[in-house]
Design an enzyme around this catalytic site. Structure first.
Site, PDB file in Angstrom:
ATOM      1  N   GLU A 175      -9.960  59.597  17.851  1.00 25.80           N
ATOM      2  CA  GLU A 175     -11.421  59.840  18.519  1.00 25.80           C
ATOM      3  C   GLU A 175     -12.290  58.512  18.443  1.00 25.80           C
ATOM      4  O   GLU A 175     -13.442  58.660  17.972  1.00 25.80           O
ATOM      5  CB  GLU A 175     -12.222  60.962  17.699  1.00 25.80           C
ATOM      6  CG  GLU A 175     -11.325  62.132  17.982  1.00 25.80           C
ATOM      7  CD  GLU A 175     -11.810  63.509  17.257  1.00 25.80           C
ATOM      8  OE1 GLU A 175     -13.017  63.330  16.715  1.00 25.80           O
ATOM      9  OE2 GLU A 175     -11.865  64.588  18.065  1.00 25.80           O
ATOM     10  N   GLU A 376      -5.237  67.810  19.973  1.00 25.30           N
ATOM     11  CA  GLU A 376      -6.024  68.611  19.029  1.00 25.30           C
ATOM     12  C   GLU A 376      -6.720  69.674  19.929  1.00 25.30           C
ATOM     13  O   GLU A 376      -7.152  69.368  21.029  1.00 25.30           O
ATOM     14  CB  GLU A 376      -7.351  67.822  18.286  1.00 25.30           C
ATOM     15  CG  GLU A 376      -6.865  66.902  17.230  1.00 25.30           C
ATOM     16  CD  GLU A 376      -8.101  66.577  16.336  1.00 25.30           C
ATOM     17  OE1 GLU A 376      -9.287  66.926  16.268  1.00 25.30           O
ATOM     18  OE2 GLU A 376      -7.881  65.384  15.872  1.00 25.30           O
TER      19      GLU A 376
END
Ligand code: BG6
Length: 478
Positions: A175, A376
């Site tokens: 991320e 995810e």
């Protein structure tokens, strides 16, 4: 059949939230080890030392460090094809600056990869997932310093060389785009500005954040080139927290505001890592925040040479973007927004939106034209164990089924999707709140928010359901 043969079904974790053993085997402290527990209304504190009376949930986490064989056997039983995990940088270089790696740390991951192989599971390794050596925060204020590029590349060289025959899939940074948000200072960039005490209210300097991101882009680009030179079969990807946004209304002002939010939070980083150049709108972002980026000769060429092989992302929810002030707010993964009246939300206020995943996959594939992977996705929920020890998590099955169906539709729409790793496949500590009670797993871990419990593992209803999904390659979602 929509899902291609060889589709990579599996689950995902991060060392700092799952592994525990925080000071064993020569491991040094990472940023995550300095964060206390919290809730979604009480932010996690960030402390420079461990303070009496405060609790640090990542220290024991889910205790994978001692239970890896049992956990990997459970993954094997579900039929996982891939397991996304991260290497704890501080297990390999405890302060980040050592000349020689810590052999005990390297040997631990050898055992993990060997166990995965024996179950026929391919590892997908995040090189840096919110677990920067804390010593690098203290010494350099994290990625704000250019020094970190070489330290990261040395770490990459060590693990690429050691595991070149055991790991094929890598992600350079988890991320990375959380660095476009003030919330990302500490966890993502390792920046701890004077005065910051908690995760939700960090002292922010956009100049440092954007400079740090530049250093990470260069580091990622070097890692990609190095990885390919060590083993040309490596597939190295980026990883973006995709925060899907919709304009709240068809008011053009909302549409433009939404576009700007997407450019800044969602596309700025991925564009650099996939296309190898800063996007056209970068200039206006720098101007908006008064950022003057320092680049060295050769940096831009480096970015061009080090583009990733695939694009991976997390997807949990969507938000709306409104310019008016009369809208209700909603929470979210890293970023909140306006509440969407068409969507329901989880107990933590994250709006559940499977159609948003189909939409996002199509947007991303249209933009980048490289293979995508959802690394995810999942539902954080409170789970109850009944008297017989069963955990009936139909709500989780419903969430996952709808998101898998959305992926199937996107594949039918022509998207090249490599795989899917459900987040927190075995219960782990929440990144944003530090709770254990925010559970994502197919497997229940008997531990509470204060690491009290037996840590025994039990299969939830979703465990058996996911096993069928994998066995049928996504055909049987009932
Ligand atoms: C992502 C992170 O932002 O979301 C994970 O990569 C994190 O580390 C996951 O755990 C879910 O968020 P949370 O806050 O519910 O743990």
């Amino acid at each position: 059949m929509a899902f291609p043969e060889g589709f990579l079904w599996g689950g995902a974790t991060a060392a700092n939230q799952y592994e525990g053993g925080w000071n064993e085997g020569g491991k040094g402290p990472s940023g995550a080890d300095m964060m206390t527990n919290g809730t979604h209304t009480m932010p996690r504190q960030i402390t420079r030392t461990w303070e009496d009376g405060l609790f640090y949930p990542n220290h024991k986490a889910s205790d994978f460090y001692h239970r890896h064989a049992e956990d990997i056997a459970l993954m094997g039983e579900m039929g996982f094809k891939v397991f996304r995990m991260s290497i704890n940088w501080t297990r390999i270089f405890p302060t980040g600056t050592e000349e020689e790696p810590n052999e005990e740390g390297l040997a631990f991951y050898d055992r993990v990869f060997d166990e995965l192989r024996s179950q026929g599971i391919e590892p997908l390794v995040t090189i840096s997932h919110y677990e920067l050596p804390f010593a690098l925060t203290e010494k350099y204020n994290g990625w704000a310093s250019r020094e970190l590029i070489d330290l990261y590349v040395r770490y990459c060289e060590t693990i690429f060389t050691r595991y070149k025959d055991k790991v094929k899939y890598w992600l350079t940074f988890n991320e990375i785009n959380c660095g476009t948000l003030p919330l990302g200072n500490f966890m993502g960039l390792g920046i701890l500005n004077e005065g910051t005490c908690d995760f939700a209210n960090q002292v922010d300097d956009p100049q440092l954040r954007y400079q740090a991101l530049h250093h990470m882009f260069v580091a990622s680009a070097r890692a990609v080139q190095l990885g390919h030179s060590i083993n040309p079969a490596f597939k190295i990807g980026c990883m973006i927290a995709f925060m899907t946004n919709y304009p709240y209304s068809c008011n053009p002002k909302d549409v433009i505001a939404c576009q700007e939010k997407n450019d800044e939070a969602n596309y700025y980083c991925g564009d650099v890592q996939v296309r190898g150049a800063y996007p056209h709108f970068a200039q206006s972002i720098w101007k908006k925040y008064g950022v003057e980026l320092q680049m060295m000769d050769g940096d831009l060429e480096e970015l061009k040479r080090g583009t990733v092989d695939f694009y991976s992302f997390s997807y949990y929810m969507s938000n709306a973007v409104a310019t008016g002030s009369d809208v209700e707010e909603s929470a979210g993964n890293l970023l909140g927004g306006a509440k969407n009246p068409y969507l329901k939300a989880s107990d933590w206020g994250w709006q559940i939106d499977p159609d948003g995943l189909r939409y996002t996959l199509k947007e991303l594939y249209g933009r980048y034209q490289v293979p995508l992977m959802v690394v995810e996705n999942g539902l954080g929920a409170f789970d109850a164990v009944d008297e017989d020890g069963a955990i009936h998590d139909q709500y989780r099955i419903d969430y996952l089924r709808d998101h898998i169906a959305a992926m199937e539709q996107a594949i039918e729409d022509g998207v090249d999707l490599m795989g899917y790793t459900m987040w927190g496949c075995i219960d782990l500590v929440s990144a944003s709140t530090g709770e254990m009670g925010k559970r994502y797993g197919f497997v229940y871990v008997d531990a509470d928010d204060y690491s009290q419990g037996t840590f025994d593992r039990s299969r939830k209803d979703s465990f058996y359901w996911y096993k069928k999904v994998i066995a049928s390659n996504g055909e049987d979602l009932d």
